[in-house]
Design a protein around this motif. Structure first.
Motif, PDB file in Angstrom:
ATOM      1  N   PHE A 160     -81.128  -3.509  17.843  1.00  9.70           N
ATOM      2  CA  PHE A 160     -81.608  -3.861  16.503  1.00  9.70           C
ATOM      3  C   PHE A 160     -80.445  -4.279  15.612  1.00  9.70           C
ATOM      4  O   PHE A 160     -80.344  -3.890  14.449  1.00  9.70           O
ATOM      5  CB  PHE A 160     -82.365  -2.678  15.887  1.00  9.70           C
ATOM      6  CG  PHE A 160     -83.215  -3.053  14.691  1.00  9.70           C
ATOM      7  CD1 PHE A 160     -84.122  -4.097  14.755  1.00  9.70           C
ATOM      8  CD2 PHE A 160     -83.101  -2.354  13.505  1.00  9.70           C
ATOM      9  CE1 PHE A 160     -84.897  -4.451  13.664  1.00  9.70           C
ATOM     10  CE2 PHE A 160     -83.869  -2.693  12.385  1.00  9.70           C
ATOM     11  CZ  PHE A 160     -84.765  -3.744  12.477  1.00  9.70           C
ATOM     12  N   ALA A 161     -79.564  -5.092  16.169  1.00 13.49           N
ATOM     13  CA  ALA A 161     -78.420  -5.597  15.409  1.00 13.49           C
ATOM     14  C   ALA A 161     -78.080  -6.993  15.904  1.00 13.49           C
ATOM     15  O   ALA A 161     -78.161  -7.292  17.094  1.00 13.49           O
ATOM     16  CB  ALA A 161     -77.206  -4.683  15.556  1.00 13.49           C
ATOM     17  N   THR A 162     -77.704  -7.835  14.987  1.00 14.35           N
ATOM     18  CA  THR A 162     -77.158  -9.150  15.304  1.00 14.35           C
ATOM     19  C   THR A 162     -76.410  -9.645  14.072  1.00 14.35           C
ATOM     20  O   THR A 162     -76.655  -9.181  12.954  1.00 14.35           O
ATOM     21  CB  THR A 162     -78.242 -10.160  15.728  1.00 14.35           C
ATOM     22  OG1 THR A 162     -77.626 -11.320  16.306  1.00 14.35           O
ATOM     23  CG2 THR A 162     -79.113 -10.594  14.548  1.00 14.35           C
ATOM     24  N   GLY A 163     -75.457 -10.526  14.275  1.00 17.62           N
ATOM     25  CA  GLY A 163     -74.712 -11.087  13.156  1.00 17.62           C
ATOM     26  C   GLY A 163     -73.681 -10.157  12.551  1.00 17.62           C
ATOM     27  O   GLY A 163     -73.089 -10.478  11.522  1.00 17.62           O
ATOM     28  N   ILE A 164     -73.430  -9.026  13.204  1.00 19.99           N
ATOM     29  CA  ILE A 164     -72.475  -8.071  12.635  1.00 19.99           C
ATOM     30  C   ILE A 164     -71.050  -8.415  13.063  1.00 19.99           C
ATOM     31  O   ILE A 164     -70.826  -9.028  14.105  1.00 19.99           O
ATOM     32  CB  ILE A 164     -72.809  -6.622  13.037  1.00 19.99           C
ATOM     33  CG1 ILE A 164     -72.794  -6.454  14.563  1.00 19.99           C
ATOM     34  CG2 ILE A 164     -74.145  -6.193  12.460  1.00 19.99           C
ATOM     35  CD1 ILE A 164     -72.956  -5.012  15.025  1.00 19.99           C
ATOM     36  N   SER A 165     -70.101  -8.001  12.244  1.00 22.46           N
ATOM     37  CA  SER A 165     -68.680  -8.152  12.543  1.00 22.46           C
ATOM     38  C   SER A 165     -68.098  -6.768  12.787  1.00 22.46           C
ATOM     39  O   SER A 165     -68.303  -5.857  11.984  1.00 22.46           O
ATOM     40  CB  SER A 165     -67.950  -8.825  11.381  1.00 22.46           C
ATOM     41  OG  SER A 165     -68.519 -10.089  11.096  1.00 22.46           O
ATOM     42  N   ILE A 166     -67.380  -6.622  13.879  1.00 22.87           N
ATOM     43  CA  ILE A 166     -66.784  -5.333  14.231  1.00 22.87           C
ATOM     44  C   ILE A 166     -65.272  -5.478  14.192  1.00 22.87           C
ATOM     45  O   ILE A 166     -64.692  -6.323  14.882  1.00 22.87           O
ATOM     46  CB  ILE A 166     -67.244  -4.871  15.627  1.00 22.87           C
ATOM     47  CG1 ILE A 166     -68.773  -4.720  15.647  1.00 22.87           C
ATOM     48  CG2 ILE A 166     -66.571  -3.555  16.009  1.00 22.87           C
ATOM     49  CD1 ILE A 166     -69.326  -4.298  16.984  1.00 22.87           C
ATOM     50  N   ASN A 167     -64.632  -4.656  13.373  1.00 22.38           N
ATOM     51  CA  ASN A 167     -63.180  -4.693  13.235  1.00 22.38           C
ATOM     52  C   ASN A 167     -62.538  -3.771  14.268  1.00 22.38           C
ATOM     53  O   ASN A 167     -62.715  -2.556  14.207  1.00 22.38           O
ATOM     54  CB  ASN A 167     -62.769  -4.255  11.830  1.00 22.38           C
ATOM     55  CG  ASN A 167     -63.343  -5.130  10.742  1.00 22.38           C
ATOM     56  OD1 ASN A 167     -63.609  -6.316  10.960  1.00 22.38           O
ATOM     57  ND2 ASN A 167     -63.557  -4.571   9.576  1.00 22.38           N
ATOM     58  N   ILE A 168     -61.827  -4.350  15.209  1.00 21.50           N
ATOM     59  CA  ILE A 168     -61.082  -3.560  16.204  1.00 21.50           C
ATOM     60  C   ILE A 168     -59.621  -3.638  15.778  1.00 21.50           C
ATOM     61  O   ILE A 168     -58.835  -4.452  16.253  1.00 21.50           O
ATOM     62  CB  ILE A 168     -61.312  -4.115  17.621  1.00 21.50           C
ATOM     63  CG1 ILE A 168     -62.805  -4.167  17.929  1.00 21.50           C
ATOM     64  CG2 ILE A 168     -60.572  -3.248  18.651  1.00 21.50           C
ATOM     65  CD1 ILE A 168     -63.513  -2.823  17.837  1.00 21.50           C
ATOM     66  N   ASP A 169     -59.263  -2.779  14.830  1.00 20.86           N
ATOM     67  CA  ASP A 169     -58.032  -2.984  14.081  1.00 20.86           C
ATOM     68  C   ASP A 169     -57.320  -1.691  13.666  1.00 20.86           C
ATOM     69  O   ASP A 169     -56.366  -1.731  12.885  1.00 20.86           O
ATOM     70  CB  ASP A 169     -58.347  -3.786  12.815  1.00 20.86           C
ATOM     71  CG  ASP A 169     -59.216  -3.005  11.832  1.00 20.86           C
ATOM     72  OD1 ASP A 169     -59.888  -2.033  12.257  1.00 20.86           O
ATOM     73  OD2 ASP A 169     -59.218  -3.360  10.640  1.00 20.86           O
ATOM     74  N   GLY A 170     -57.781  -0.553  14.163  1.00 23.38           N
ATOM     75  CA  GLY A 170     -57.155   0.700  13.772  1.00 23.38           C
ATOM     76  C   GLY A 170     -57.297   1.017  12.307  1.00 23.38           C
ATOM     77  O   GLY A 170     -56.530   1.824  11.754  1.00 23.38           O
ATOM     78  N   GLY A 171     -58.284   0.384  11.647  1.00 19.84           N
ATOM     79  CA  GLY A 171     -58.480   0.612  10.220  1.00 19.84           C
ATOM     80  C   GLY A 171     -57.680  -0.313   9.326  1.00 19.84           C
ATOM     81  O   GLY A 171     -57.647  -0.129   8.108  1.00 19.84           O
ATOM     82  N   LEU A 172     -57.038  -1.315   9.916  1.00 21.82           N
ATOM     83  CA  LEU A 172     -56.186  -2.220   9.149  1.00 21.82           C
ATOM     84  C   LEU A 172     -56.919  -2.851   7.963  1.00 21.82           C
ATOM     85  O   LEU A 172     -56.343  -3.021   6.886  1.00 21.82           O
ATOM     86  CB  LEU A 172     -55.678  -3.334  10.081  1.00 21.82           C
ATOM     87  CG  LEU A 172     -54.846  -4.458   9.463  1.00 21.82           C
ATOM     88  CD1 LEU A 172     -53.496  -3.928   8.991  1.00 21.82           C
ATOM     89  CD2 LEU A 172     -54.659  -5.605  10.475  1.00 21.82           C
ATOM     90  N   MET A 173     -58.189  -3.176   8.152  1.00 22.08           N
ATOM     91  CA  MET A 173     -58.918  -3.911   7.121  1.00 22.08           C
ATOM     92  C   MET A 173     -59.675  -3.005   6.156  1.00 22.08           C
ATOM     93  O   MET A 173     -60.416  -3.509   5.301  1.00 22.08           O
ATOM     94  CB  MET A 173     -59.864  -4.921   7.784  1.00 22.08           C
ATOM     95  CG  MET A 173     -59.145  -6.135   8.322  1.00 22.08           C
ATOM     96  SD  MET A 173     -60.227  -7.274   9.220  1.00 22.08           S
ATOM     97  CE  MET A 173     -60.102  -6.583  10.882  1.00 22.08           C
TER      98      MET A 173
END
Length: 260
Positions: free
Chosen positions: A243-256
């Motif tokens: 039940f998700a689409t169009g999402i952005s996932i930050n794989i960044d260690g919390g950088l953003m």
């Protein structure tokens, strides 16, 4: 009573020869996918990736060429269908970095076009073509997915590589556009924004950003690894987040994460 073996799913991974692309291939192989690996080079690094994929029980084919060459997109898709008979996942990972970081005021039209043609234009039109094939190949579309690997620079400014930032920002919108267009067919579209990942592409700035990581530029004080992105792709294509689409996932260690 015997049952025919279940057909393995198939993924196309662009820029799959090394680094993040290699890790994506490995994790998809472990998840039961066969692979069409695209890259512009065929060398020892690609051989290593192929060996790793096959050691994980997957079948792999190679398609050589740049995603910037839109005339190759049909042949790339044809290769997947000819070899495997189906296509379930597209991972848009191919991309190039600026040749020389420098002043935003010195960006040339040639360098701008080179970055945008590969990172954005090529990815947009490959996604367009693959999405069209998925919708018209006569196979169920529910559960298929398209992944766009962008960057923390989709939203974070680096003036020394402005054209790269623009290309990644465009990719972010590309993922959202296709997510809405393909939602009714059950094809999920997701964006992954890697932060500071330890790859050959970041080797030139390893010392500079390594010091910043130690100082806490990201709350998780370590370099990201290609496997961090590979695991995320594996999760997104599993169908376990329906039940998700169009999402952005930050794989960044919390950088953003905005902080005071």
């Amino acid at each position: 009573m015997t049952h025919a073996p279940q057909q393995r799913r198939v993924a196309v991974v662009t820029g799959g020869r090394r680094g993040i692309g290699r890790s994506i291939c490995y994790h998809l192989a472990e998840a039961g996918f066969d692979l069409l690996i695209n890259d512009i080079l065929t060398d020892a690094a690609l051989d290593e990736t192929l060996a790793g994929v096959r050691s994980r029980g997957a079948t792999a084919q190679v398609f050589s060429g740049s995603v910037a060459d839109v005339s190759l997109h049909k042949r790339l898709a044809d290769t997947a269908y000819d070899h495997f008979g189906r296509l379930d996942v597209l991972v848009n990972n191919a991309g190039i970095q600026v040749r020389n970081r420098g002043d935003l005021l010195d960006v040339t039209t040639e360098h701008f076009d080179e970055i945008l043609n590969t990172n954005l234009r090529g990815t947009f039109f490959l996604t367009q073509h693959i999405a069209g094939r998925m919708l018209s190949d006569g196979q169920p579309t529910e559960g298929r997915s398209i992944i766009v690997i962008s960057s923390s620079n989709a939203i974070m400014v680096s003036t020394e590589k402005g054209e790269y930032c623009i290309s990644k920002s465009g990719l972010s919108m590309t993922a959202k556009l296709f997510s809405v267009r393909l939602a009714e067919a059950g094809i999920g579209v997701f964006e992954i924004r890697p932060g500071l990942i330890r790859t050959d592409m970041t080797a030139a700035v390893r010392e500079q950003y390594g010091a910043l990581i130690e100082e806490g530029i990201s709350p998780i004080r370590r370099w990201g690894e290609p496997a961090d992105v590979g695991r995320t792709v594996k999760t997104l294509v599993s169908g376990d987040i329906p039940f998700a689409t169009g999402i952005s996932i930050n794989i960044d260690g919390g950088l953003m994460v905005p902080r005071l």
